[in-house]
Design an enzyme around this catalytic site. Sequence first.
Site, PDB file in Angstrom:
ATOM      1  N   GLU A 203       7.973   4.040 -18.700  1.00 21.49           N
ATOM      2  CA  GLU A 203       9.635   4.234 -18.981  1.00 21.49           C
ATOM      3  C   GLU A 203       9.766   3.740 -20.511  1.00 21.49           C
ATOM      4  O   GLU A 203      10.749   4.128 -21.353  1.00 21.49           O
ATOM      5  CB  GLU A 203      10.641   3.258 -18.147  1.00 21.49           C
ATOM      6  CG  GLU A 203      10.883   3.719 -16.840  1.00 21.49           C
ATOM      7  CD  GLU A 203       9.823   3.938 -15.682  1.00 21.49           C
ATOM      8  OE1 GLU A 203       9.788   4.666 -14.856  1.00 21.49           O
ATOM      9  OE2 GLU A 203       8.872   3.066 -15.976  1.00 21.49           O
ATOM     10  N   ASN A 280       5.250   8.312 -13.130  1.00 16.63           N
ATOM     11  CA  ASN A 280       6.035   9.193 -13.905  1.00 16.63           C
ATOM     12  C   ASN A 280       5.839   9.575 -15.306  1.00 16.63           C
ATOM     13  O   ASN A 280       4.991   9.012 -16.005  1.00 16.63           O
ATOM     14  CB  ASN A 280       7.406   8.592 -13.587  1.00 16.63           C
ATOM     15  CG  ASN A 280       7.818   7.388 -14.523  1.00 16.63           C
ATOM     16  OD1 ASN A 280       7.439   6.338 -13.946  1.00 16.63           O
ATOM     17  ND2 ASN A 280       8.244   7.334 -15.690  1.00 16.63           N
ATOM     18  N   ASP A 325      11.305  10.858 -11.918  1.00 18.73           N
ATOM     19  CA  ASP A 325      10.695   9.427 -11.660  1.00 18.73           C
ATOM     20  C   ASP A 325      10.213   9.336 -10.354  1.00 18.73           C
ATOM     21  O   ASP A 325      10.318   8.252  -9.730  1.00 18.73           O
ATOM     22  CB  ASP A 325      11.727   8.324 -12.133  1.00 18.73           C
ATOM     23  CG  ASP A 325      10.867   7.024 -12.154  1.00 18.73           C
ATOM     24  OD1 ASP A 325       9.590   6.928 -12.089  1.00 18.73           O
ATOM     25  OD2 ASP A 325      11.704   5.852 -11.897  1.00 18.73           O
TER      26      ASP A 325
END
Length: 706
Positions: A203, A280, A325
């Site tokens: 992220e 992800n 995600d």
Amino acid sequence: MRITSPITALCTAASVAFLFLLAPGPLAAAPVDGARIQAADREPGNWMSHGRSYDEQRYSPLAKIDQANVGQLGLAWTYKLDVDRGVEATPIVVDGVMFTTGAYSIVYALDARSGKLLWKYDPKVPREWAGNGCCDVVNRGVAAWKGKVYVGSFDGRLIALDAKTGKPAWTTDTVIDRNRSYTITGAPRVVKDKVIIGNGGAEMGVRGYVSAYDAASGKLLWRFFTVPGDPRQPPENKAMEMAQKTWAGDAYVQQGGGGTVWDSMAYDPELDLLYIGTGNGSMWNRKVRSPGGGDNLFLSSIIALKPDSGEYVWHYQTTPGDTWDYTATQHIILADLRIKGELRKVLMQAPKNAFFYVIDRKTGELISAEKFAPSNWASHVDMKTGRPVENPEADWTKEARLIFPSPFGAHNWQPMSFNPKTGLVYIPMQETLILLAPDNNAKYVRKGIFNVGLQPFDIPEDPKGMQQVADAHKGHLLAWDPVAQKAAWDQPHVTIWNGGTLSTAGNLVFQGSADGRAVAYAADTGKKLWEAPANTGVMAGPVTYTVDGEQYVTFMAGWGGAFALGGAMANVAKVRPEARVLTYKLGGKAKMPAPTRVLATLPKPPPVTATAEQLALGRALYNGYCSVCHGFNAISGGVLPDLRYLTPEKHQIFAGILAGAYARKGMPVFADLLPPDYQAVLQQYIIKRAHDLEQELAAQQKDAKK
């Protein structure tokens, strides 16, 4: 697959017994090796590896505690951890000594019979590094091997400790670029004298990889990158050459690419294959990450590697081109299942995307894939191609879409377990949803902030609307038949983010709950048989072991992680989060300390001077920069400070806090991203939310008087 030859097992057991006799009392040197882990069923009183055995089944043959007497469980002992933040560790128990971790990667060695502290090691993670993680300063545990205990620190070091004393034997830096937000939250695994560790940070904008280090010296032996690097440079190996063809453009190089190996691994000694799950993309938004599309290997994939060299063998991608995600870092379990009359060596995973996968672990062939939770991103998996059939309406890169599961997933990191007696997998299943809206002009900014290509989450501010969002998130303990690919039974929970599971030969399944309970169910029927208060949310997977013939069950209790920080669980447990080791036995008489109640007086907030337009900007700034730690719309989940309760003194130094005054307390610097006028409207939004809370509390007091 866990049993060695009788001669090898006998020699291993004899050598272990001899070493134990020579050891001074309970301070045995954790003489764990591969043969001993493979023969784990020969000494079921220990829990020597993360999933107890290399297959990660989290099933114990112990049966002294069973469905008939589990109601007699009582607290044997409790140990208070140093930091009251998220606790996600699976304890390792070797010859009467428990090794476990708490927040900021602090390692504890405890007498497994009494809970007495034998030693403690604090890696001194710089508190300012806290802002480099997406989901709290958590750690999922240690590995034990030949007299050493290994831990990955939150700031990216791999540390070997002497199992007797806790003193460091060696330390190595696993981070390839300190200008990026790399973290370690996962537990290491040790295979053939190699310590295997991945990292987190997708992220925040990093390139994923998994590394192997020599267990004796800490020397790097091999590294496998999970996504390609700069396309202008030669690929590191044939796997990266293959992956490169599935990416478009080069924007991902600056964004990091993602694919981090932040949790699951398993090992098959017979096939000599190491299995890893990858995460992800960085950014989430594929239109920004890889303009033109592509599967973006090896995002959200299960990959088989040769543990001696890190060489690629096969992969299966659960979510091609992942833009939701939907990580495949969730728990991997190996088992031998009879499917259509044939005994198959399989790998099982229930990742975030809501499909339960059964895969041939030798070849990577997909055997079956069915939904175990509600989802709208794909209708089914095409068994001819092995690919999901995606729903075009779930493409949020064009316009905002309501998606389920949300990035919290249908199953997150909390480990599941497999019971070979019942043939069932016990999954901490979740029903989650979210409205995703694109920011297709997003650019990587810097380390320490979310770089995902989204507009800030838009969650209702009013208590009724917030409650509706919370009520839409439903938690379950789901017993899943992996052969029939259907549910056997289902136990509902108050909300999501409940603990991992343990199954035993006593026909039991143990699980902690988000609302603060330790619970036991009948493994075959799901009937609840026992529960005890934990004083705080329980997320970690429990373990069971024996000392002197007495069976114990341990829960690591401590509330935190992504969902808790986001605030959606505010006031469910109604107590201040604690961090404890809770250990139970039949007839236990220890007393649980009283929970710490939340007693806070709301300071009189300063006046609101901003316009409605300015407050709307302040809300967007808050939910964009602050919400992942302090709660959406300034409603704290109770783990980190609730900013509505800022004192007048804190408001006076608000700009200084954003500039780094509290960096050593874990508060990141944001002043470089927010000019003074933006800082002012952000503060005004927090003040406005304090006034909203003041009105809510006044209304509650009025209703109470009625």
